[in-house]
Write a protein that holds these residues in place. Structure first.
Motif, short mmCIF file in Angstrom:
data_model
loop_
_atom_site.label_atom_id
_atom_site.label_comp_id
_atom_site.label_asym_id
_atom_site.label_seq_id
_atom_site.Cartn_x
_atom_site.Cartn_y
_atom_site.Cartn_z
N ASP A 8 0.87 -1.18 0.00
CA ASP A 8 0.00 0.00 0.00
C ASP A 8 0.90 1.22 0.00
O ASP A 8 1.78 1.36 0.86
N SER A 11 -0.11 6.30 1.72
CA SER A 11 -1.06 6.56 2.81
C SER A 11 -0.51 6.00 4.10
O SER A 11 0.09 4.93 4.12
N LYS A 16 -5.86 2.52 2.45
CA LYS A 16 -6.33 3.84 2.03
C LYS A 16 -5.42 4.49 1.00
O LYS A 16 -5.67 5.62 0.58
N GLY A 17 -4.35 3.77 0.60
CA GLY A 17 -3.45 4.31 -0.42
C GLY A 17 -3.73 3.66 -1.77
O GLY A 17 -4.86 3.37 -2.12
N ASN A 18 -2.65 3.44 -2.52
CA ASN A 18 -2.76 2.81 -3.84
C ASN A 18 -2.04 1.47 -3.79
O ASN A 18 -0.87 1.39 -3.42
N PRO A 217 -6.27 6.05 -7.51
CA PRO A 217 -6.35 6.46 -6.10
C PRO A 217 -5.31 7.49 -5.69
O PRO A 217 -5.64 8.53 -5.11
N GLY A 245 -7.51 10.99 -3.84
CA GLY A 245 -8.34 9.82 -3.61
C GLY A 245 -9.55 10.08 -2.74
O GLY A 245 -10.29 9.15 -2.42
N SER A 246 -9.79 11.34 -2.37
CA SER A 246 -10.87 11.66 -1.43
C SER A 246 -12.23 11.19 -1.93
O SER A 246 -13.04 10.67 -1.15
N HIS A 249 -12.86 7.33 -1.57
CA HIS A 249 -12.69 6.78 -0.22
C HIS A 249 -11.27 6.33 0.08
O HIS A 249 -11.06 5.34 0.78
N ARG A 250 -10.29 7.04 -0.45
CA ARG A 250 -8.89 6.82 -0.10
C ARG A 250 -8.38 8.03 0.68
O ARG A 250 -9.00 9.11 0.66
N GLU A 251 -7.25 7.86 1.32
CA GLU A 251 -6.63 8.95 2.07
C GLU A 251 -5.17 9.08 1.63
O GLU A 251 -4.24 8.95 2.43
N GLY A 252 -4.99 9.32 0.34
CA GLY A 252 -3.65 9.48 -0.20
C GLY A 252 -3.01 10.78 0.25
O GLY A 252 -3.68 11.82 0.31
#
Length: 287
Positions: A8, A11, A16-18, A217, A245-246, A249-252
């Motif tokens: 991942d 993040s 929550k990353g890629n 993402p 990614g917001s 639903h990601r938090e990059g």
């Protein structure tokens, strides 16, 4: 083949990353086999670690999407360096790893988080008016929200669009049917101090490269290109954090840092799980 790691990237929060699949010991794989594995993982990229041919490199990597091979990509660079180090790789230099890829040698700095030296842009400058108009329409943007547009291509083919506000970035609603062949990033700058977490920019990336049109993402290559465009122009400071990614639903979180004129693009990396791929079937030969 040795093993495979799912990493991942970009993040600090798991999942929550890629995601990236990294295949170790891939020297014996053919292009067809690499393509098969990349299509099977169905991730934006799968990488294959190999013995370098350049004596200045610590390892070589080939980067595949489900639609073909890329000369360079950001989150595969950080994820591959992480996997190589975690598997016991010992770099020639203590503070950095040197990766060989189709785009050349890329230095990955070690520290609190891995960061790659942004490669030079292969294409820059304004986007042609007809293409710019088509992109704005395809992405569902209000032309009044567009501040500037430029090529920020360091291998994958990115175009960048600077919008007036993060809300405009988050509200973009692309028409997939009109985005064939598109590789474009949207970016806007937050007012100073607007976010308690210190995020300075909101980014979204859209691409179509042989499979369905999708939103990526978190994208290292795009963020590198955007920084090479927007930092010298004064739109962003030499050190900043971008969120990506917001909407999906990601938090990059992409950390950009300019040191002595060199631009570094970094992010958190972690292995989610490891495994082994089956021995690939070798082509039959005539007896």
């Amino acid at each position: 083949m040795d093993s495979v790691r799912y990493v991942d990237v970009f993040s600090g929060t798991p999942f929550k990353g890629n995601a990236l699949a990294v295949v170790h010991g891939a020297d014996g794989l053919s292009d067809e086999q690499m393509a098969d594995i990349a299509r099977w993982t169905n991730l934006s990229e799968t990488t294959f670690l190999m013995t370098p041919t350049d004596p200045a490199a610590d390892y070589a990597v080939r980067i595949w999407t489900t639609g073909g091979e890329l000369p360079f990509a950001g989150h595969p660079t950080l994820g591959s360096a992480h996997a190589w180090l975690e598997a016991g790789g010992v770099p020639a230099r203590e503070a950095a790893v040197v990766q060989q890829c189709a785009a050349g040698l890329v230095t990955v700095r070690r520290g609190d988080r891995l960061a790659f030296a942004a490669p030079p842009l292969m294409r820059s400058g304004p986007v042609e008016q007809s293409e710019a108009q088509a992109l704005v329409a395809a992405l569902g943007l209000d032309p009044e929200d567009v501040v500037e547009m430029a090529w920020v291509d360091n291998g994958p083919g990115w175009a960048g669009i600077l919008l007036r506000s993060p809300d405009a970035v988050l509200a973009a609603d692309p028409d997939a049917g009109r985005c064939r062949g598109v590789k474009v990033g949207l970016v806007a700058v937050y007012p100073q101090g607007a976010r308690a977490d210190g995020v300075a920019a909101e980014v979204r990336a859209f691409y179509s490269d042989g499979r369905e049109f999708a939103e990526d993402p978190v994208t290292g290559s795009l963020n590198a290109g955007l920084a090479q465009w927007l930092v010298p122009a004064g739109h962003l400071p030499p050190q900043y954090v971008a969120a990506q990614g917001s909407v999906i639903h990601r938090e990059g979180r992409v950390h950009v840092d300019v040191v002595d004129g060199e631009m570094w693009v970094g992010g958190d990396t972690r292995t989610i799980f490891t495994g082994h791929l089956p021995e690939p079937k070798r082509p039959e030969t005539d007896q």
